[in-house]
Every structure is written in structure tokens, then in C-alpha cells.
Design an enzyme around this catalytic site. Sequence first.
Site, PDB file in Angstrom:
ATOM      1  N   CYS A   1       0.793  -1.243   0.000  1.00  0.00           N
ATOM      2  CA  CYS A   1       0.000   0.000   0.000  1.00  0.00           C
ATOM      3  C   CYS A   1       0.819   1.284   0.000  1.00  0.00           C
ATOM      4  O   CYS A   1       0.253   2.373  -0.124  1.00  0.00           O
ATOM      5  CB  CYS A   1      -0.956  -0.009   1.184  1.00  0.00           C
TER       6      CYS A   1
ATOM      7  N   HIS B   1      -9.584   2.350  -0.577  1.00  0.00           N
ATOM      8  CA  HIS B   1      -8.147   2.121  -0.515  1.00  0.00           C
ATOM      9  C   HIS B   1      -7.720   1.539  -1.864  1.00  0.00           C
ATOM     10  O   HIS B   1      -8.051   0.400  -2.191  1.00  0.00           O
ATOM     11  CB  HIS B   1      -7.821   1.162   0.629  1.00  0.00           C
TER      12      HIS B   1
ATOM     13  N   HIS C   1      -2.738   8.451   5.732  1.00  0.00           N
ATOM     14  CA  HIS C   1      -3.069   7.170   5.100  1.00  0.00           C
ATOM     15  C   HIS C   1      -4.537   6.849   5.404  1.00  0.00           C
ATOM     16  O   HIS C   1      -5.284   6.485   4.516  1.00  0.00           O
ATOM     17  CB  HIS C   1      -2.128   6.087   5.625  1.00  0.00           C
TER      18      HIS C   1
END
Lengths: 372, 400
Positions: B160, B326, B293
Site C-alpha cells: 500500500c 483504498h 493514510h
Amino acid sequence: MRLSIQGVGVVGGFGCGVEALNHALANRESRTQSVSVKTAQGMRQMPAFLADTSKIEDFVNKKALRRVDHYSKLALLGAYLALEDAGQLEADRQRMGMIIATGYGASRTTFAFLDSFKEDGDKFSSPTHFSNSVHNAAVANVSMLLGITGPGLTVSQFEISVSSALFTVRNWLKEGRVDSVLFGAIDEYCDVLGYCWHRFFGEQEDAGQGMNPLSFNLQSAVPGEGAAFFLLTREENGGQSPYGFIEAVEMGRCGKEKLEVPEEVMLIIGADGHKKCGSYYKRYVPEIAPTVCYTPIYGSLPVGSAFDLAIAALSIKNKKVFPSPKNGCDKPGIKIVSNEQALGNRSICCLKIGGGGEWGKMTLAPFPLTRP
Amino acid sequence: MRSSSVAITGLGCLCAPGNNLGECMVSLFKGDREPAPPLRFTSSHSGSYPVFEVPDDLASLNHKGISDISLTARLALAAAHEAVGDAGLDREWLRSKRVGICMGTTVGSAMNNEAFYRQYCRDEEPDMAPITRFLHSNPASVLAREFDLTGPCQTVVNACSSGTDAVGLGAFWIQSGLCDIVLAGGADELCHVTYNGFISLMITDDLPCKPFDRERKGLNLGEGAAVLVLESEECRRNRKKQARAFVLGYGASCDAYHLTAPHPQGKGLRRAIEEAMELSGSAASDLAFINAHGTGTKDNDRVEAQVLNDLFPGIPFLSTKGYTGHTLGAAGAIEAAFTVACLEEGRVPKNAGFATPDPDLPASPVQSGMAVKETVALSESLAFGGHNAVLVIGIERGLL
């Protein structure tokens, strides 16, 4: 800026550690194992260079390895061997970075994750398999077990993964982001890759006859797996390096840029028995440099050039050029080294060309910048 | 800007909020978000988990000649074309320069085609097209082929944080004189395999995600791509191109703690932030905001809020994942593009999904759209494997 090679750790079809690699190079051969491959006509046997990771238990206790898959075990073993070789097993690793190159990542675990839900339904998906299936799981597992807290990176660029990743190793050291980098390359064999291999290449009439990579027109690749790791520092920090120095890392694409190899170098080509790649080697390998090809020692895998890098480092340490395991070359004019010879002052250039014509080139020099 | 800063002269972005960066920002500032059950695949989970999908029929994803590459690669191409156009770069001219490509991905590097594998397991003879497509779809290689470039080429697979890392690494290629221009970013498509993976980890919300909210239950997955054109000062000045923004600093670290959970005190994140801030020459007081994030998982948001409150008390922070989901390997690049756009506009959108402060978190995100006047912002990513990556991005207000 040049990189100093402080330690090398390898595991592959030839065995485990630099001595095993030395031995295979001296004998000009490495044994394959037989793997079963599913085909339309039933199961067939196919040769493959497989790596045994059991030696990892010399470094890490079994309990800690309980959930660690083959891909990460390859990484751990390569990493520990490289650090041990460098005498750095006990060193502080806060200013150490870690970079791994891989073509296909944790392919066994990727398919194990699909197995976890394909029959019984999505709710049975395995979280352990999923979290270990990501390409960077190896960096994660190694950094956890070795306490490496500098930056971590995983690069996947198929055949050019090694050059591309090494490019960033050099940059990190150049910009002072880290003091050392544990750099490794891993690819593992799995049944599905074997199946794909057979579908793409298995029915070709010249397949399965053993590797003959210098016959560029022949499809003779044998799949391989393994890991090659290196502890790298800036040259000024490393001082003398038994394995020499990486002085250049370059990338490009055949046909767009001139692929130049200086006349005075030893050339290690990564031709690995794939016809398509072979056609590029045939066209672009210069006829001026003495040439060797060691893929019959470790097999065909996307990150194979990391083994060439390790062999180049061993050549520098041993001050000799290991003979090419196979001599016959179907490009007239290429000077294949068929007998052991002294390396002398020559640099060594490792050249890998991918199936799309992209190339990576790494050049190692035997001497520090200020020669003794 | 410091001499080490790297100009961003073009941006391209494509994700659920919009088909280009302009559309995305309009959606974000309107507060629009429409996560929905996945359309591209079905699932046998008893419940439904919303996702942020990009419509399959977008023209930019389906132009002639790109049908034999993955959706991830097509997303990357669409974002790259927008970025190159935004930067005013001519393809012929590009070919005369040293141009590197650094792209992040996760799904784009995984050989996990389900249909192929199911047929393989059933002893059928599956079509090899999905494997061939996978082999032709490495995101960095696809861009290199499309624009006929021969410079450094790297696909970052740091889970990620891949997109953030790709931009940070690409910036150094410019700083060190290795390249004149770098196309840097990230791309990832939504797929059933990752959908199952995140649900299996019990970090997926069955409702629209609520980053930093007391009732947060996890993330929603998304998909998309963003590409930043990074350019050397010499190159930019020669063609008299104004920078949209600058990459001022990049920091990265490993937690060396756990495969899927962040270090409980955010040790690695602190290190990455401090490194990026030091390299940027910026102080906390220079920061307009922080693009966190902010996945909406319990652990991530707790650690991130703690670290941000310790290091930057009072600095507004927000997660944009409430608008995009995401997007994994694309997230860092998409968020870097959003960060530039917010700095340019002098405002940030609200943290979508946040309603109730969590008493266990020392700070709360931006609750309604607000104006910002400082010219520097942080964009950060935390990843599986304990990777942390942080970018410091700045603009020159007088030039806007």
C-alpha cells in the site's frame, strides 16, 4: 558512485552458499531435479533447478519459521548467508536498507490463497496466505527477523528486476539514506508456473534436452528457483572488498539505444535457453569480449542475473574466470571462455536481455578506485 | 524552493470520484462518495462490502490497441496520458530526453487470475491469454512501451505504500541527474482476490468507511491510478514550464514489527516523517495539512492519529480514502495528486465518513472543508510488511 560488495549469500539448484556455487562452477554442472507437471496427456516429468531451504534452521528457530513460506525462507536464507559471509550477523541494522527483486513474487502462496476459497467459498479465505502472498512479504519477514529498520523496497520488473532494483540500491547509498543495503533477488518454482512453462514451451520439439543457452535458436530453458543476496556499502565505507565493486548499473531497450560492452571486459550473458530472448542475444551480444554463460548452473528464472552478479563477485574473489558450462555457440565470432583463466585486471559485465528486448547491465570492477 | 526540490509539472488521476484530476477534486469538495457492492465480480460472502469502482466502459480505458493488457495497466496509461498532456509534453520531444518511469502497484504484479486457476485445478486446458496478458502488463514497462522510452524503468511492489515510494524514488532520479523527466505514480485495479484477502483479515467495513471515526470498522477497497510528471529544473526552465508543485522530501522506513499491523507506537512512521521533513527543510509550522493514510482500520488510524498529534499538534489532517476507497498500490500517488490540488486551491475537503470523535484518539481529522494558507503538505502511506513512506510536497503560492 561505486558499491562495495561485503558479503554474498546464495541458494539455488546448485546447493546452498558460495562454496556450493564455487563447486558447481568448478565442475561446470549443477544437477536438476524432476518435477511433475500437469498436461493434457496426464502428469509428465520435467527437469527443474530447485532450492533446498532447510539450512535456514541453522539461523532461525523452527517456531519462528512456522508461518514463513518458501519464498520468504529463500529470502531469509540468502540474507543470513550474505550477512554471515560479511561477518555482519551481529551488526546494528538501523541504518541498513533492504531491497528485493523478484519476477513473480510468492507464487506458491498466491495460489495457496486461491485454494483457500475456490472450493468452499469466499468466507474461507486464509488471512495468513493472503498477507504472505504480497511481493513485499519477503522484505517484511527478513526485516522483522533481522531488525532492519531502514527503508525497504521490492521491485518486480520481470527479467530486468535485478538491474532495476540495484539501480535503487545505488541511489539510496548515494543520497546517504542508508549506510548499507541488504540486496537480494528471489524467484520460486511452483506447479502452476511449471504448467505455464509446459504450455508455452513444453511441446516444442527441442525442449527438455537440457540447457544449451548459447544455442540461441534453441528453446532449451530449464526452470530454476533460488535467492542471491548481497551486503552492499558505499565504496568509501567498504575499503577493500574481496568481491570487488559494482561500478555501473544500466538499463535500456534493444533497438533504441546502443548496447555497448567495452572490449576489455569479461562478459557474462544471462541467456537462459529461451528462444525469444536468445534472438536478442544473438543480435546484440558483441563479438569483441570473452564471453561466458552460467545459466546451466542455476536455471532459468526472471532474477537469474543476480546469480551472474554472485558469480562475477566470486570470480573477482578467486581472481579467475570460471569456464562456461556449455561451449557451443550458434553465433560465429563470440569468444566463449571454455577453460579456466586468470581474471587479471579485467572488469566483469553481466548482461541480461528480457523477452521484450529490455536489457540490464551491471559492471563489476576488481579494484578499488585508488588501486593499491 | 530548495535546490534539491523536484518540480511536478503535470498530473493525471483517475479513480472512483472522477475520470481526471479536475473531476476528482470537484467530487471531493462537494463531499460526494458512492461506494457500492462490486459490479465486476460476485462474491459468496454472506454480507456485502462496498467498494469504489471505476466504470469499465470509460473511453480512456478502452482506446484502440490496449485491450490485451490488464485493467491496472490501462488505468496507469490513462493517468499517464492525462499527466503528460497536463505537462504539455510532446511525445517526440520526450523521446529525445532521459525519461524514467517509476510506478507502484500490487494487483498489477500478481499472477493470480482466478478463472485460469480454476480451470487448471479442474484439469481443463485453460486459455493461456490471462497469463500472456499478465506478462505484458507490468505497469512501468507498459508506459515505457507506450511512450517509447528507454530510461530507468521500475515497478515498485511495496503493497500500500508503493505509489508514495514510486514518487519519492523517481524524485531522486531527477535530483541526482539520472533523468530529465520521470513519470512516477501508481495503479491498481479492484479484484475478487484482494477483496477476499482484506475481508479475511477482518479489516473491511461493510458500510462506507469512516477513517478516524469512533465507529470505524475498516477499509473499503477502491481502484485507480495517478501519475506525476517530475521534471528537472534545467528541463523545465528550457521549455519555460511553470511547476505545479514540488516534491520537497521523501522518507521511508520499515517497522520490522508485524506483517499486517503497524508498530503500536508508530516507530517506523515517525522515522519516515522525520526523514522526509528534514530532507525538505520544512518545519511543522510550514504545514498546511497532512493527507494521512487513514484507511479506517482500528489499528492504522489509532497509530497514525497518535503520531500526527505528537509530531504536528494542531495541524489539520484528513484521509481522502472515504472518497476513493483504498486503492492499494495507487493510493500514495492518488493522494499525492490530491495534495498538490488542495495546496493549489488553498483548501482541503472534509474527511469523508468522520462523524464521531474517538476518545482513544488524541486528535480528529478535518470535519468540514476548510481553507489553508501555508504552502507545504505531507502525504503519507503505511503498508503491509511494515513499510512507511512519506512525501513532503510544496507549492510556490506567488506563481499561482
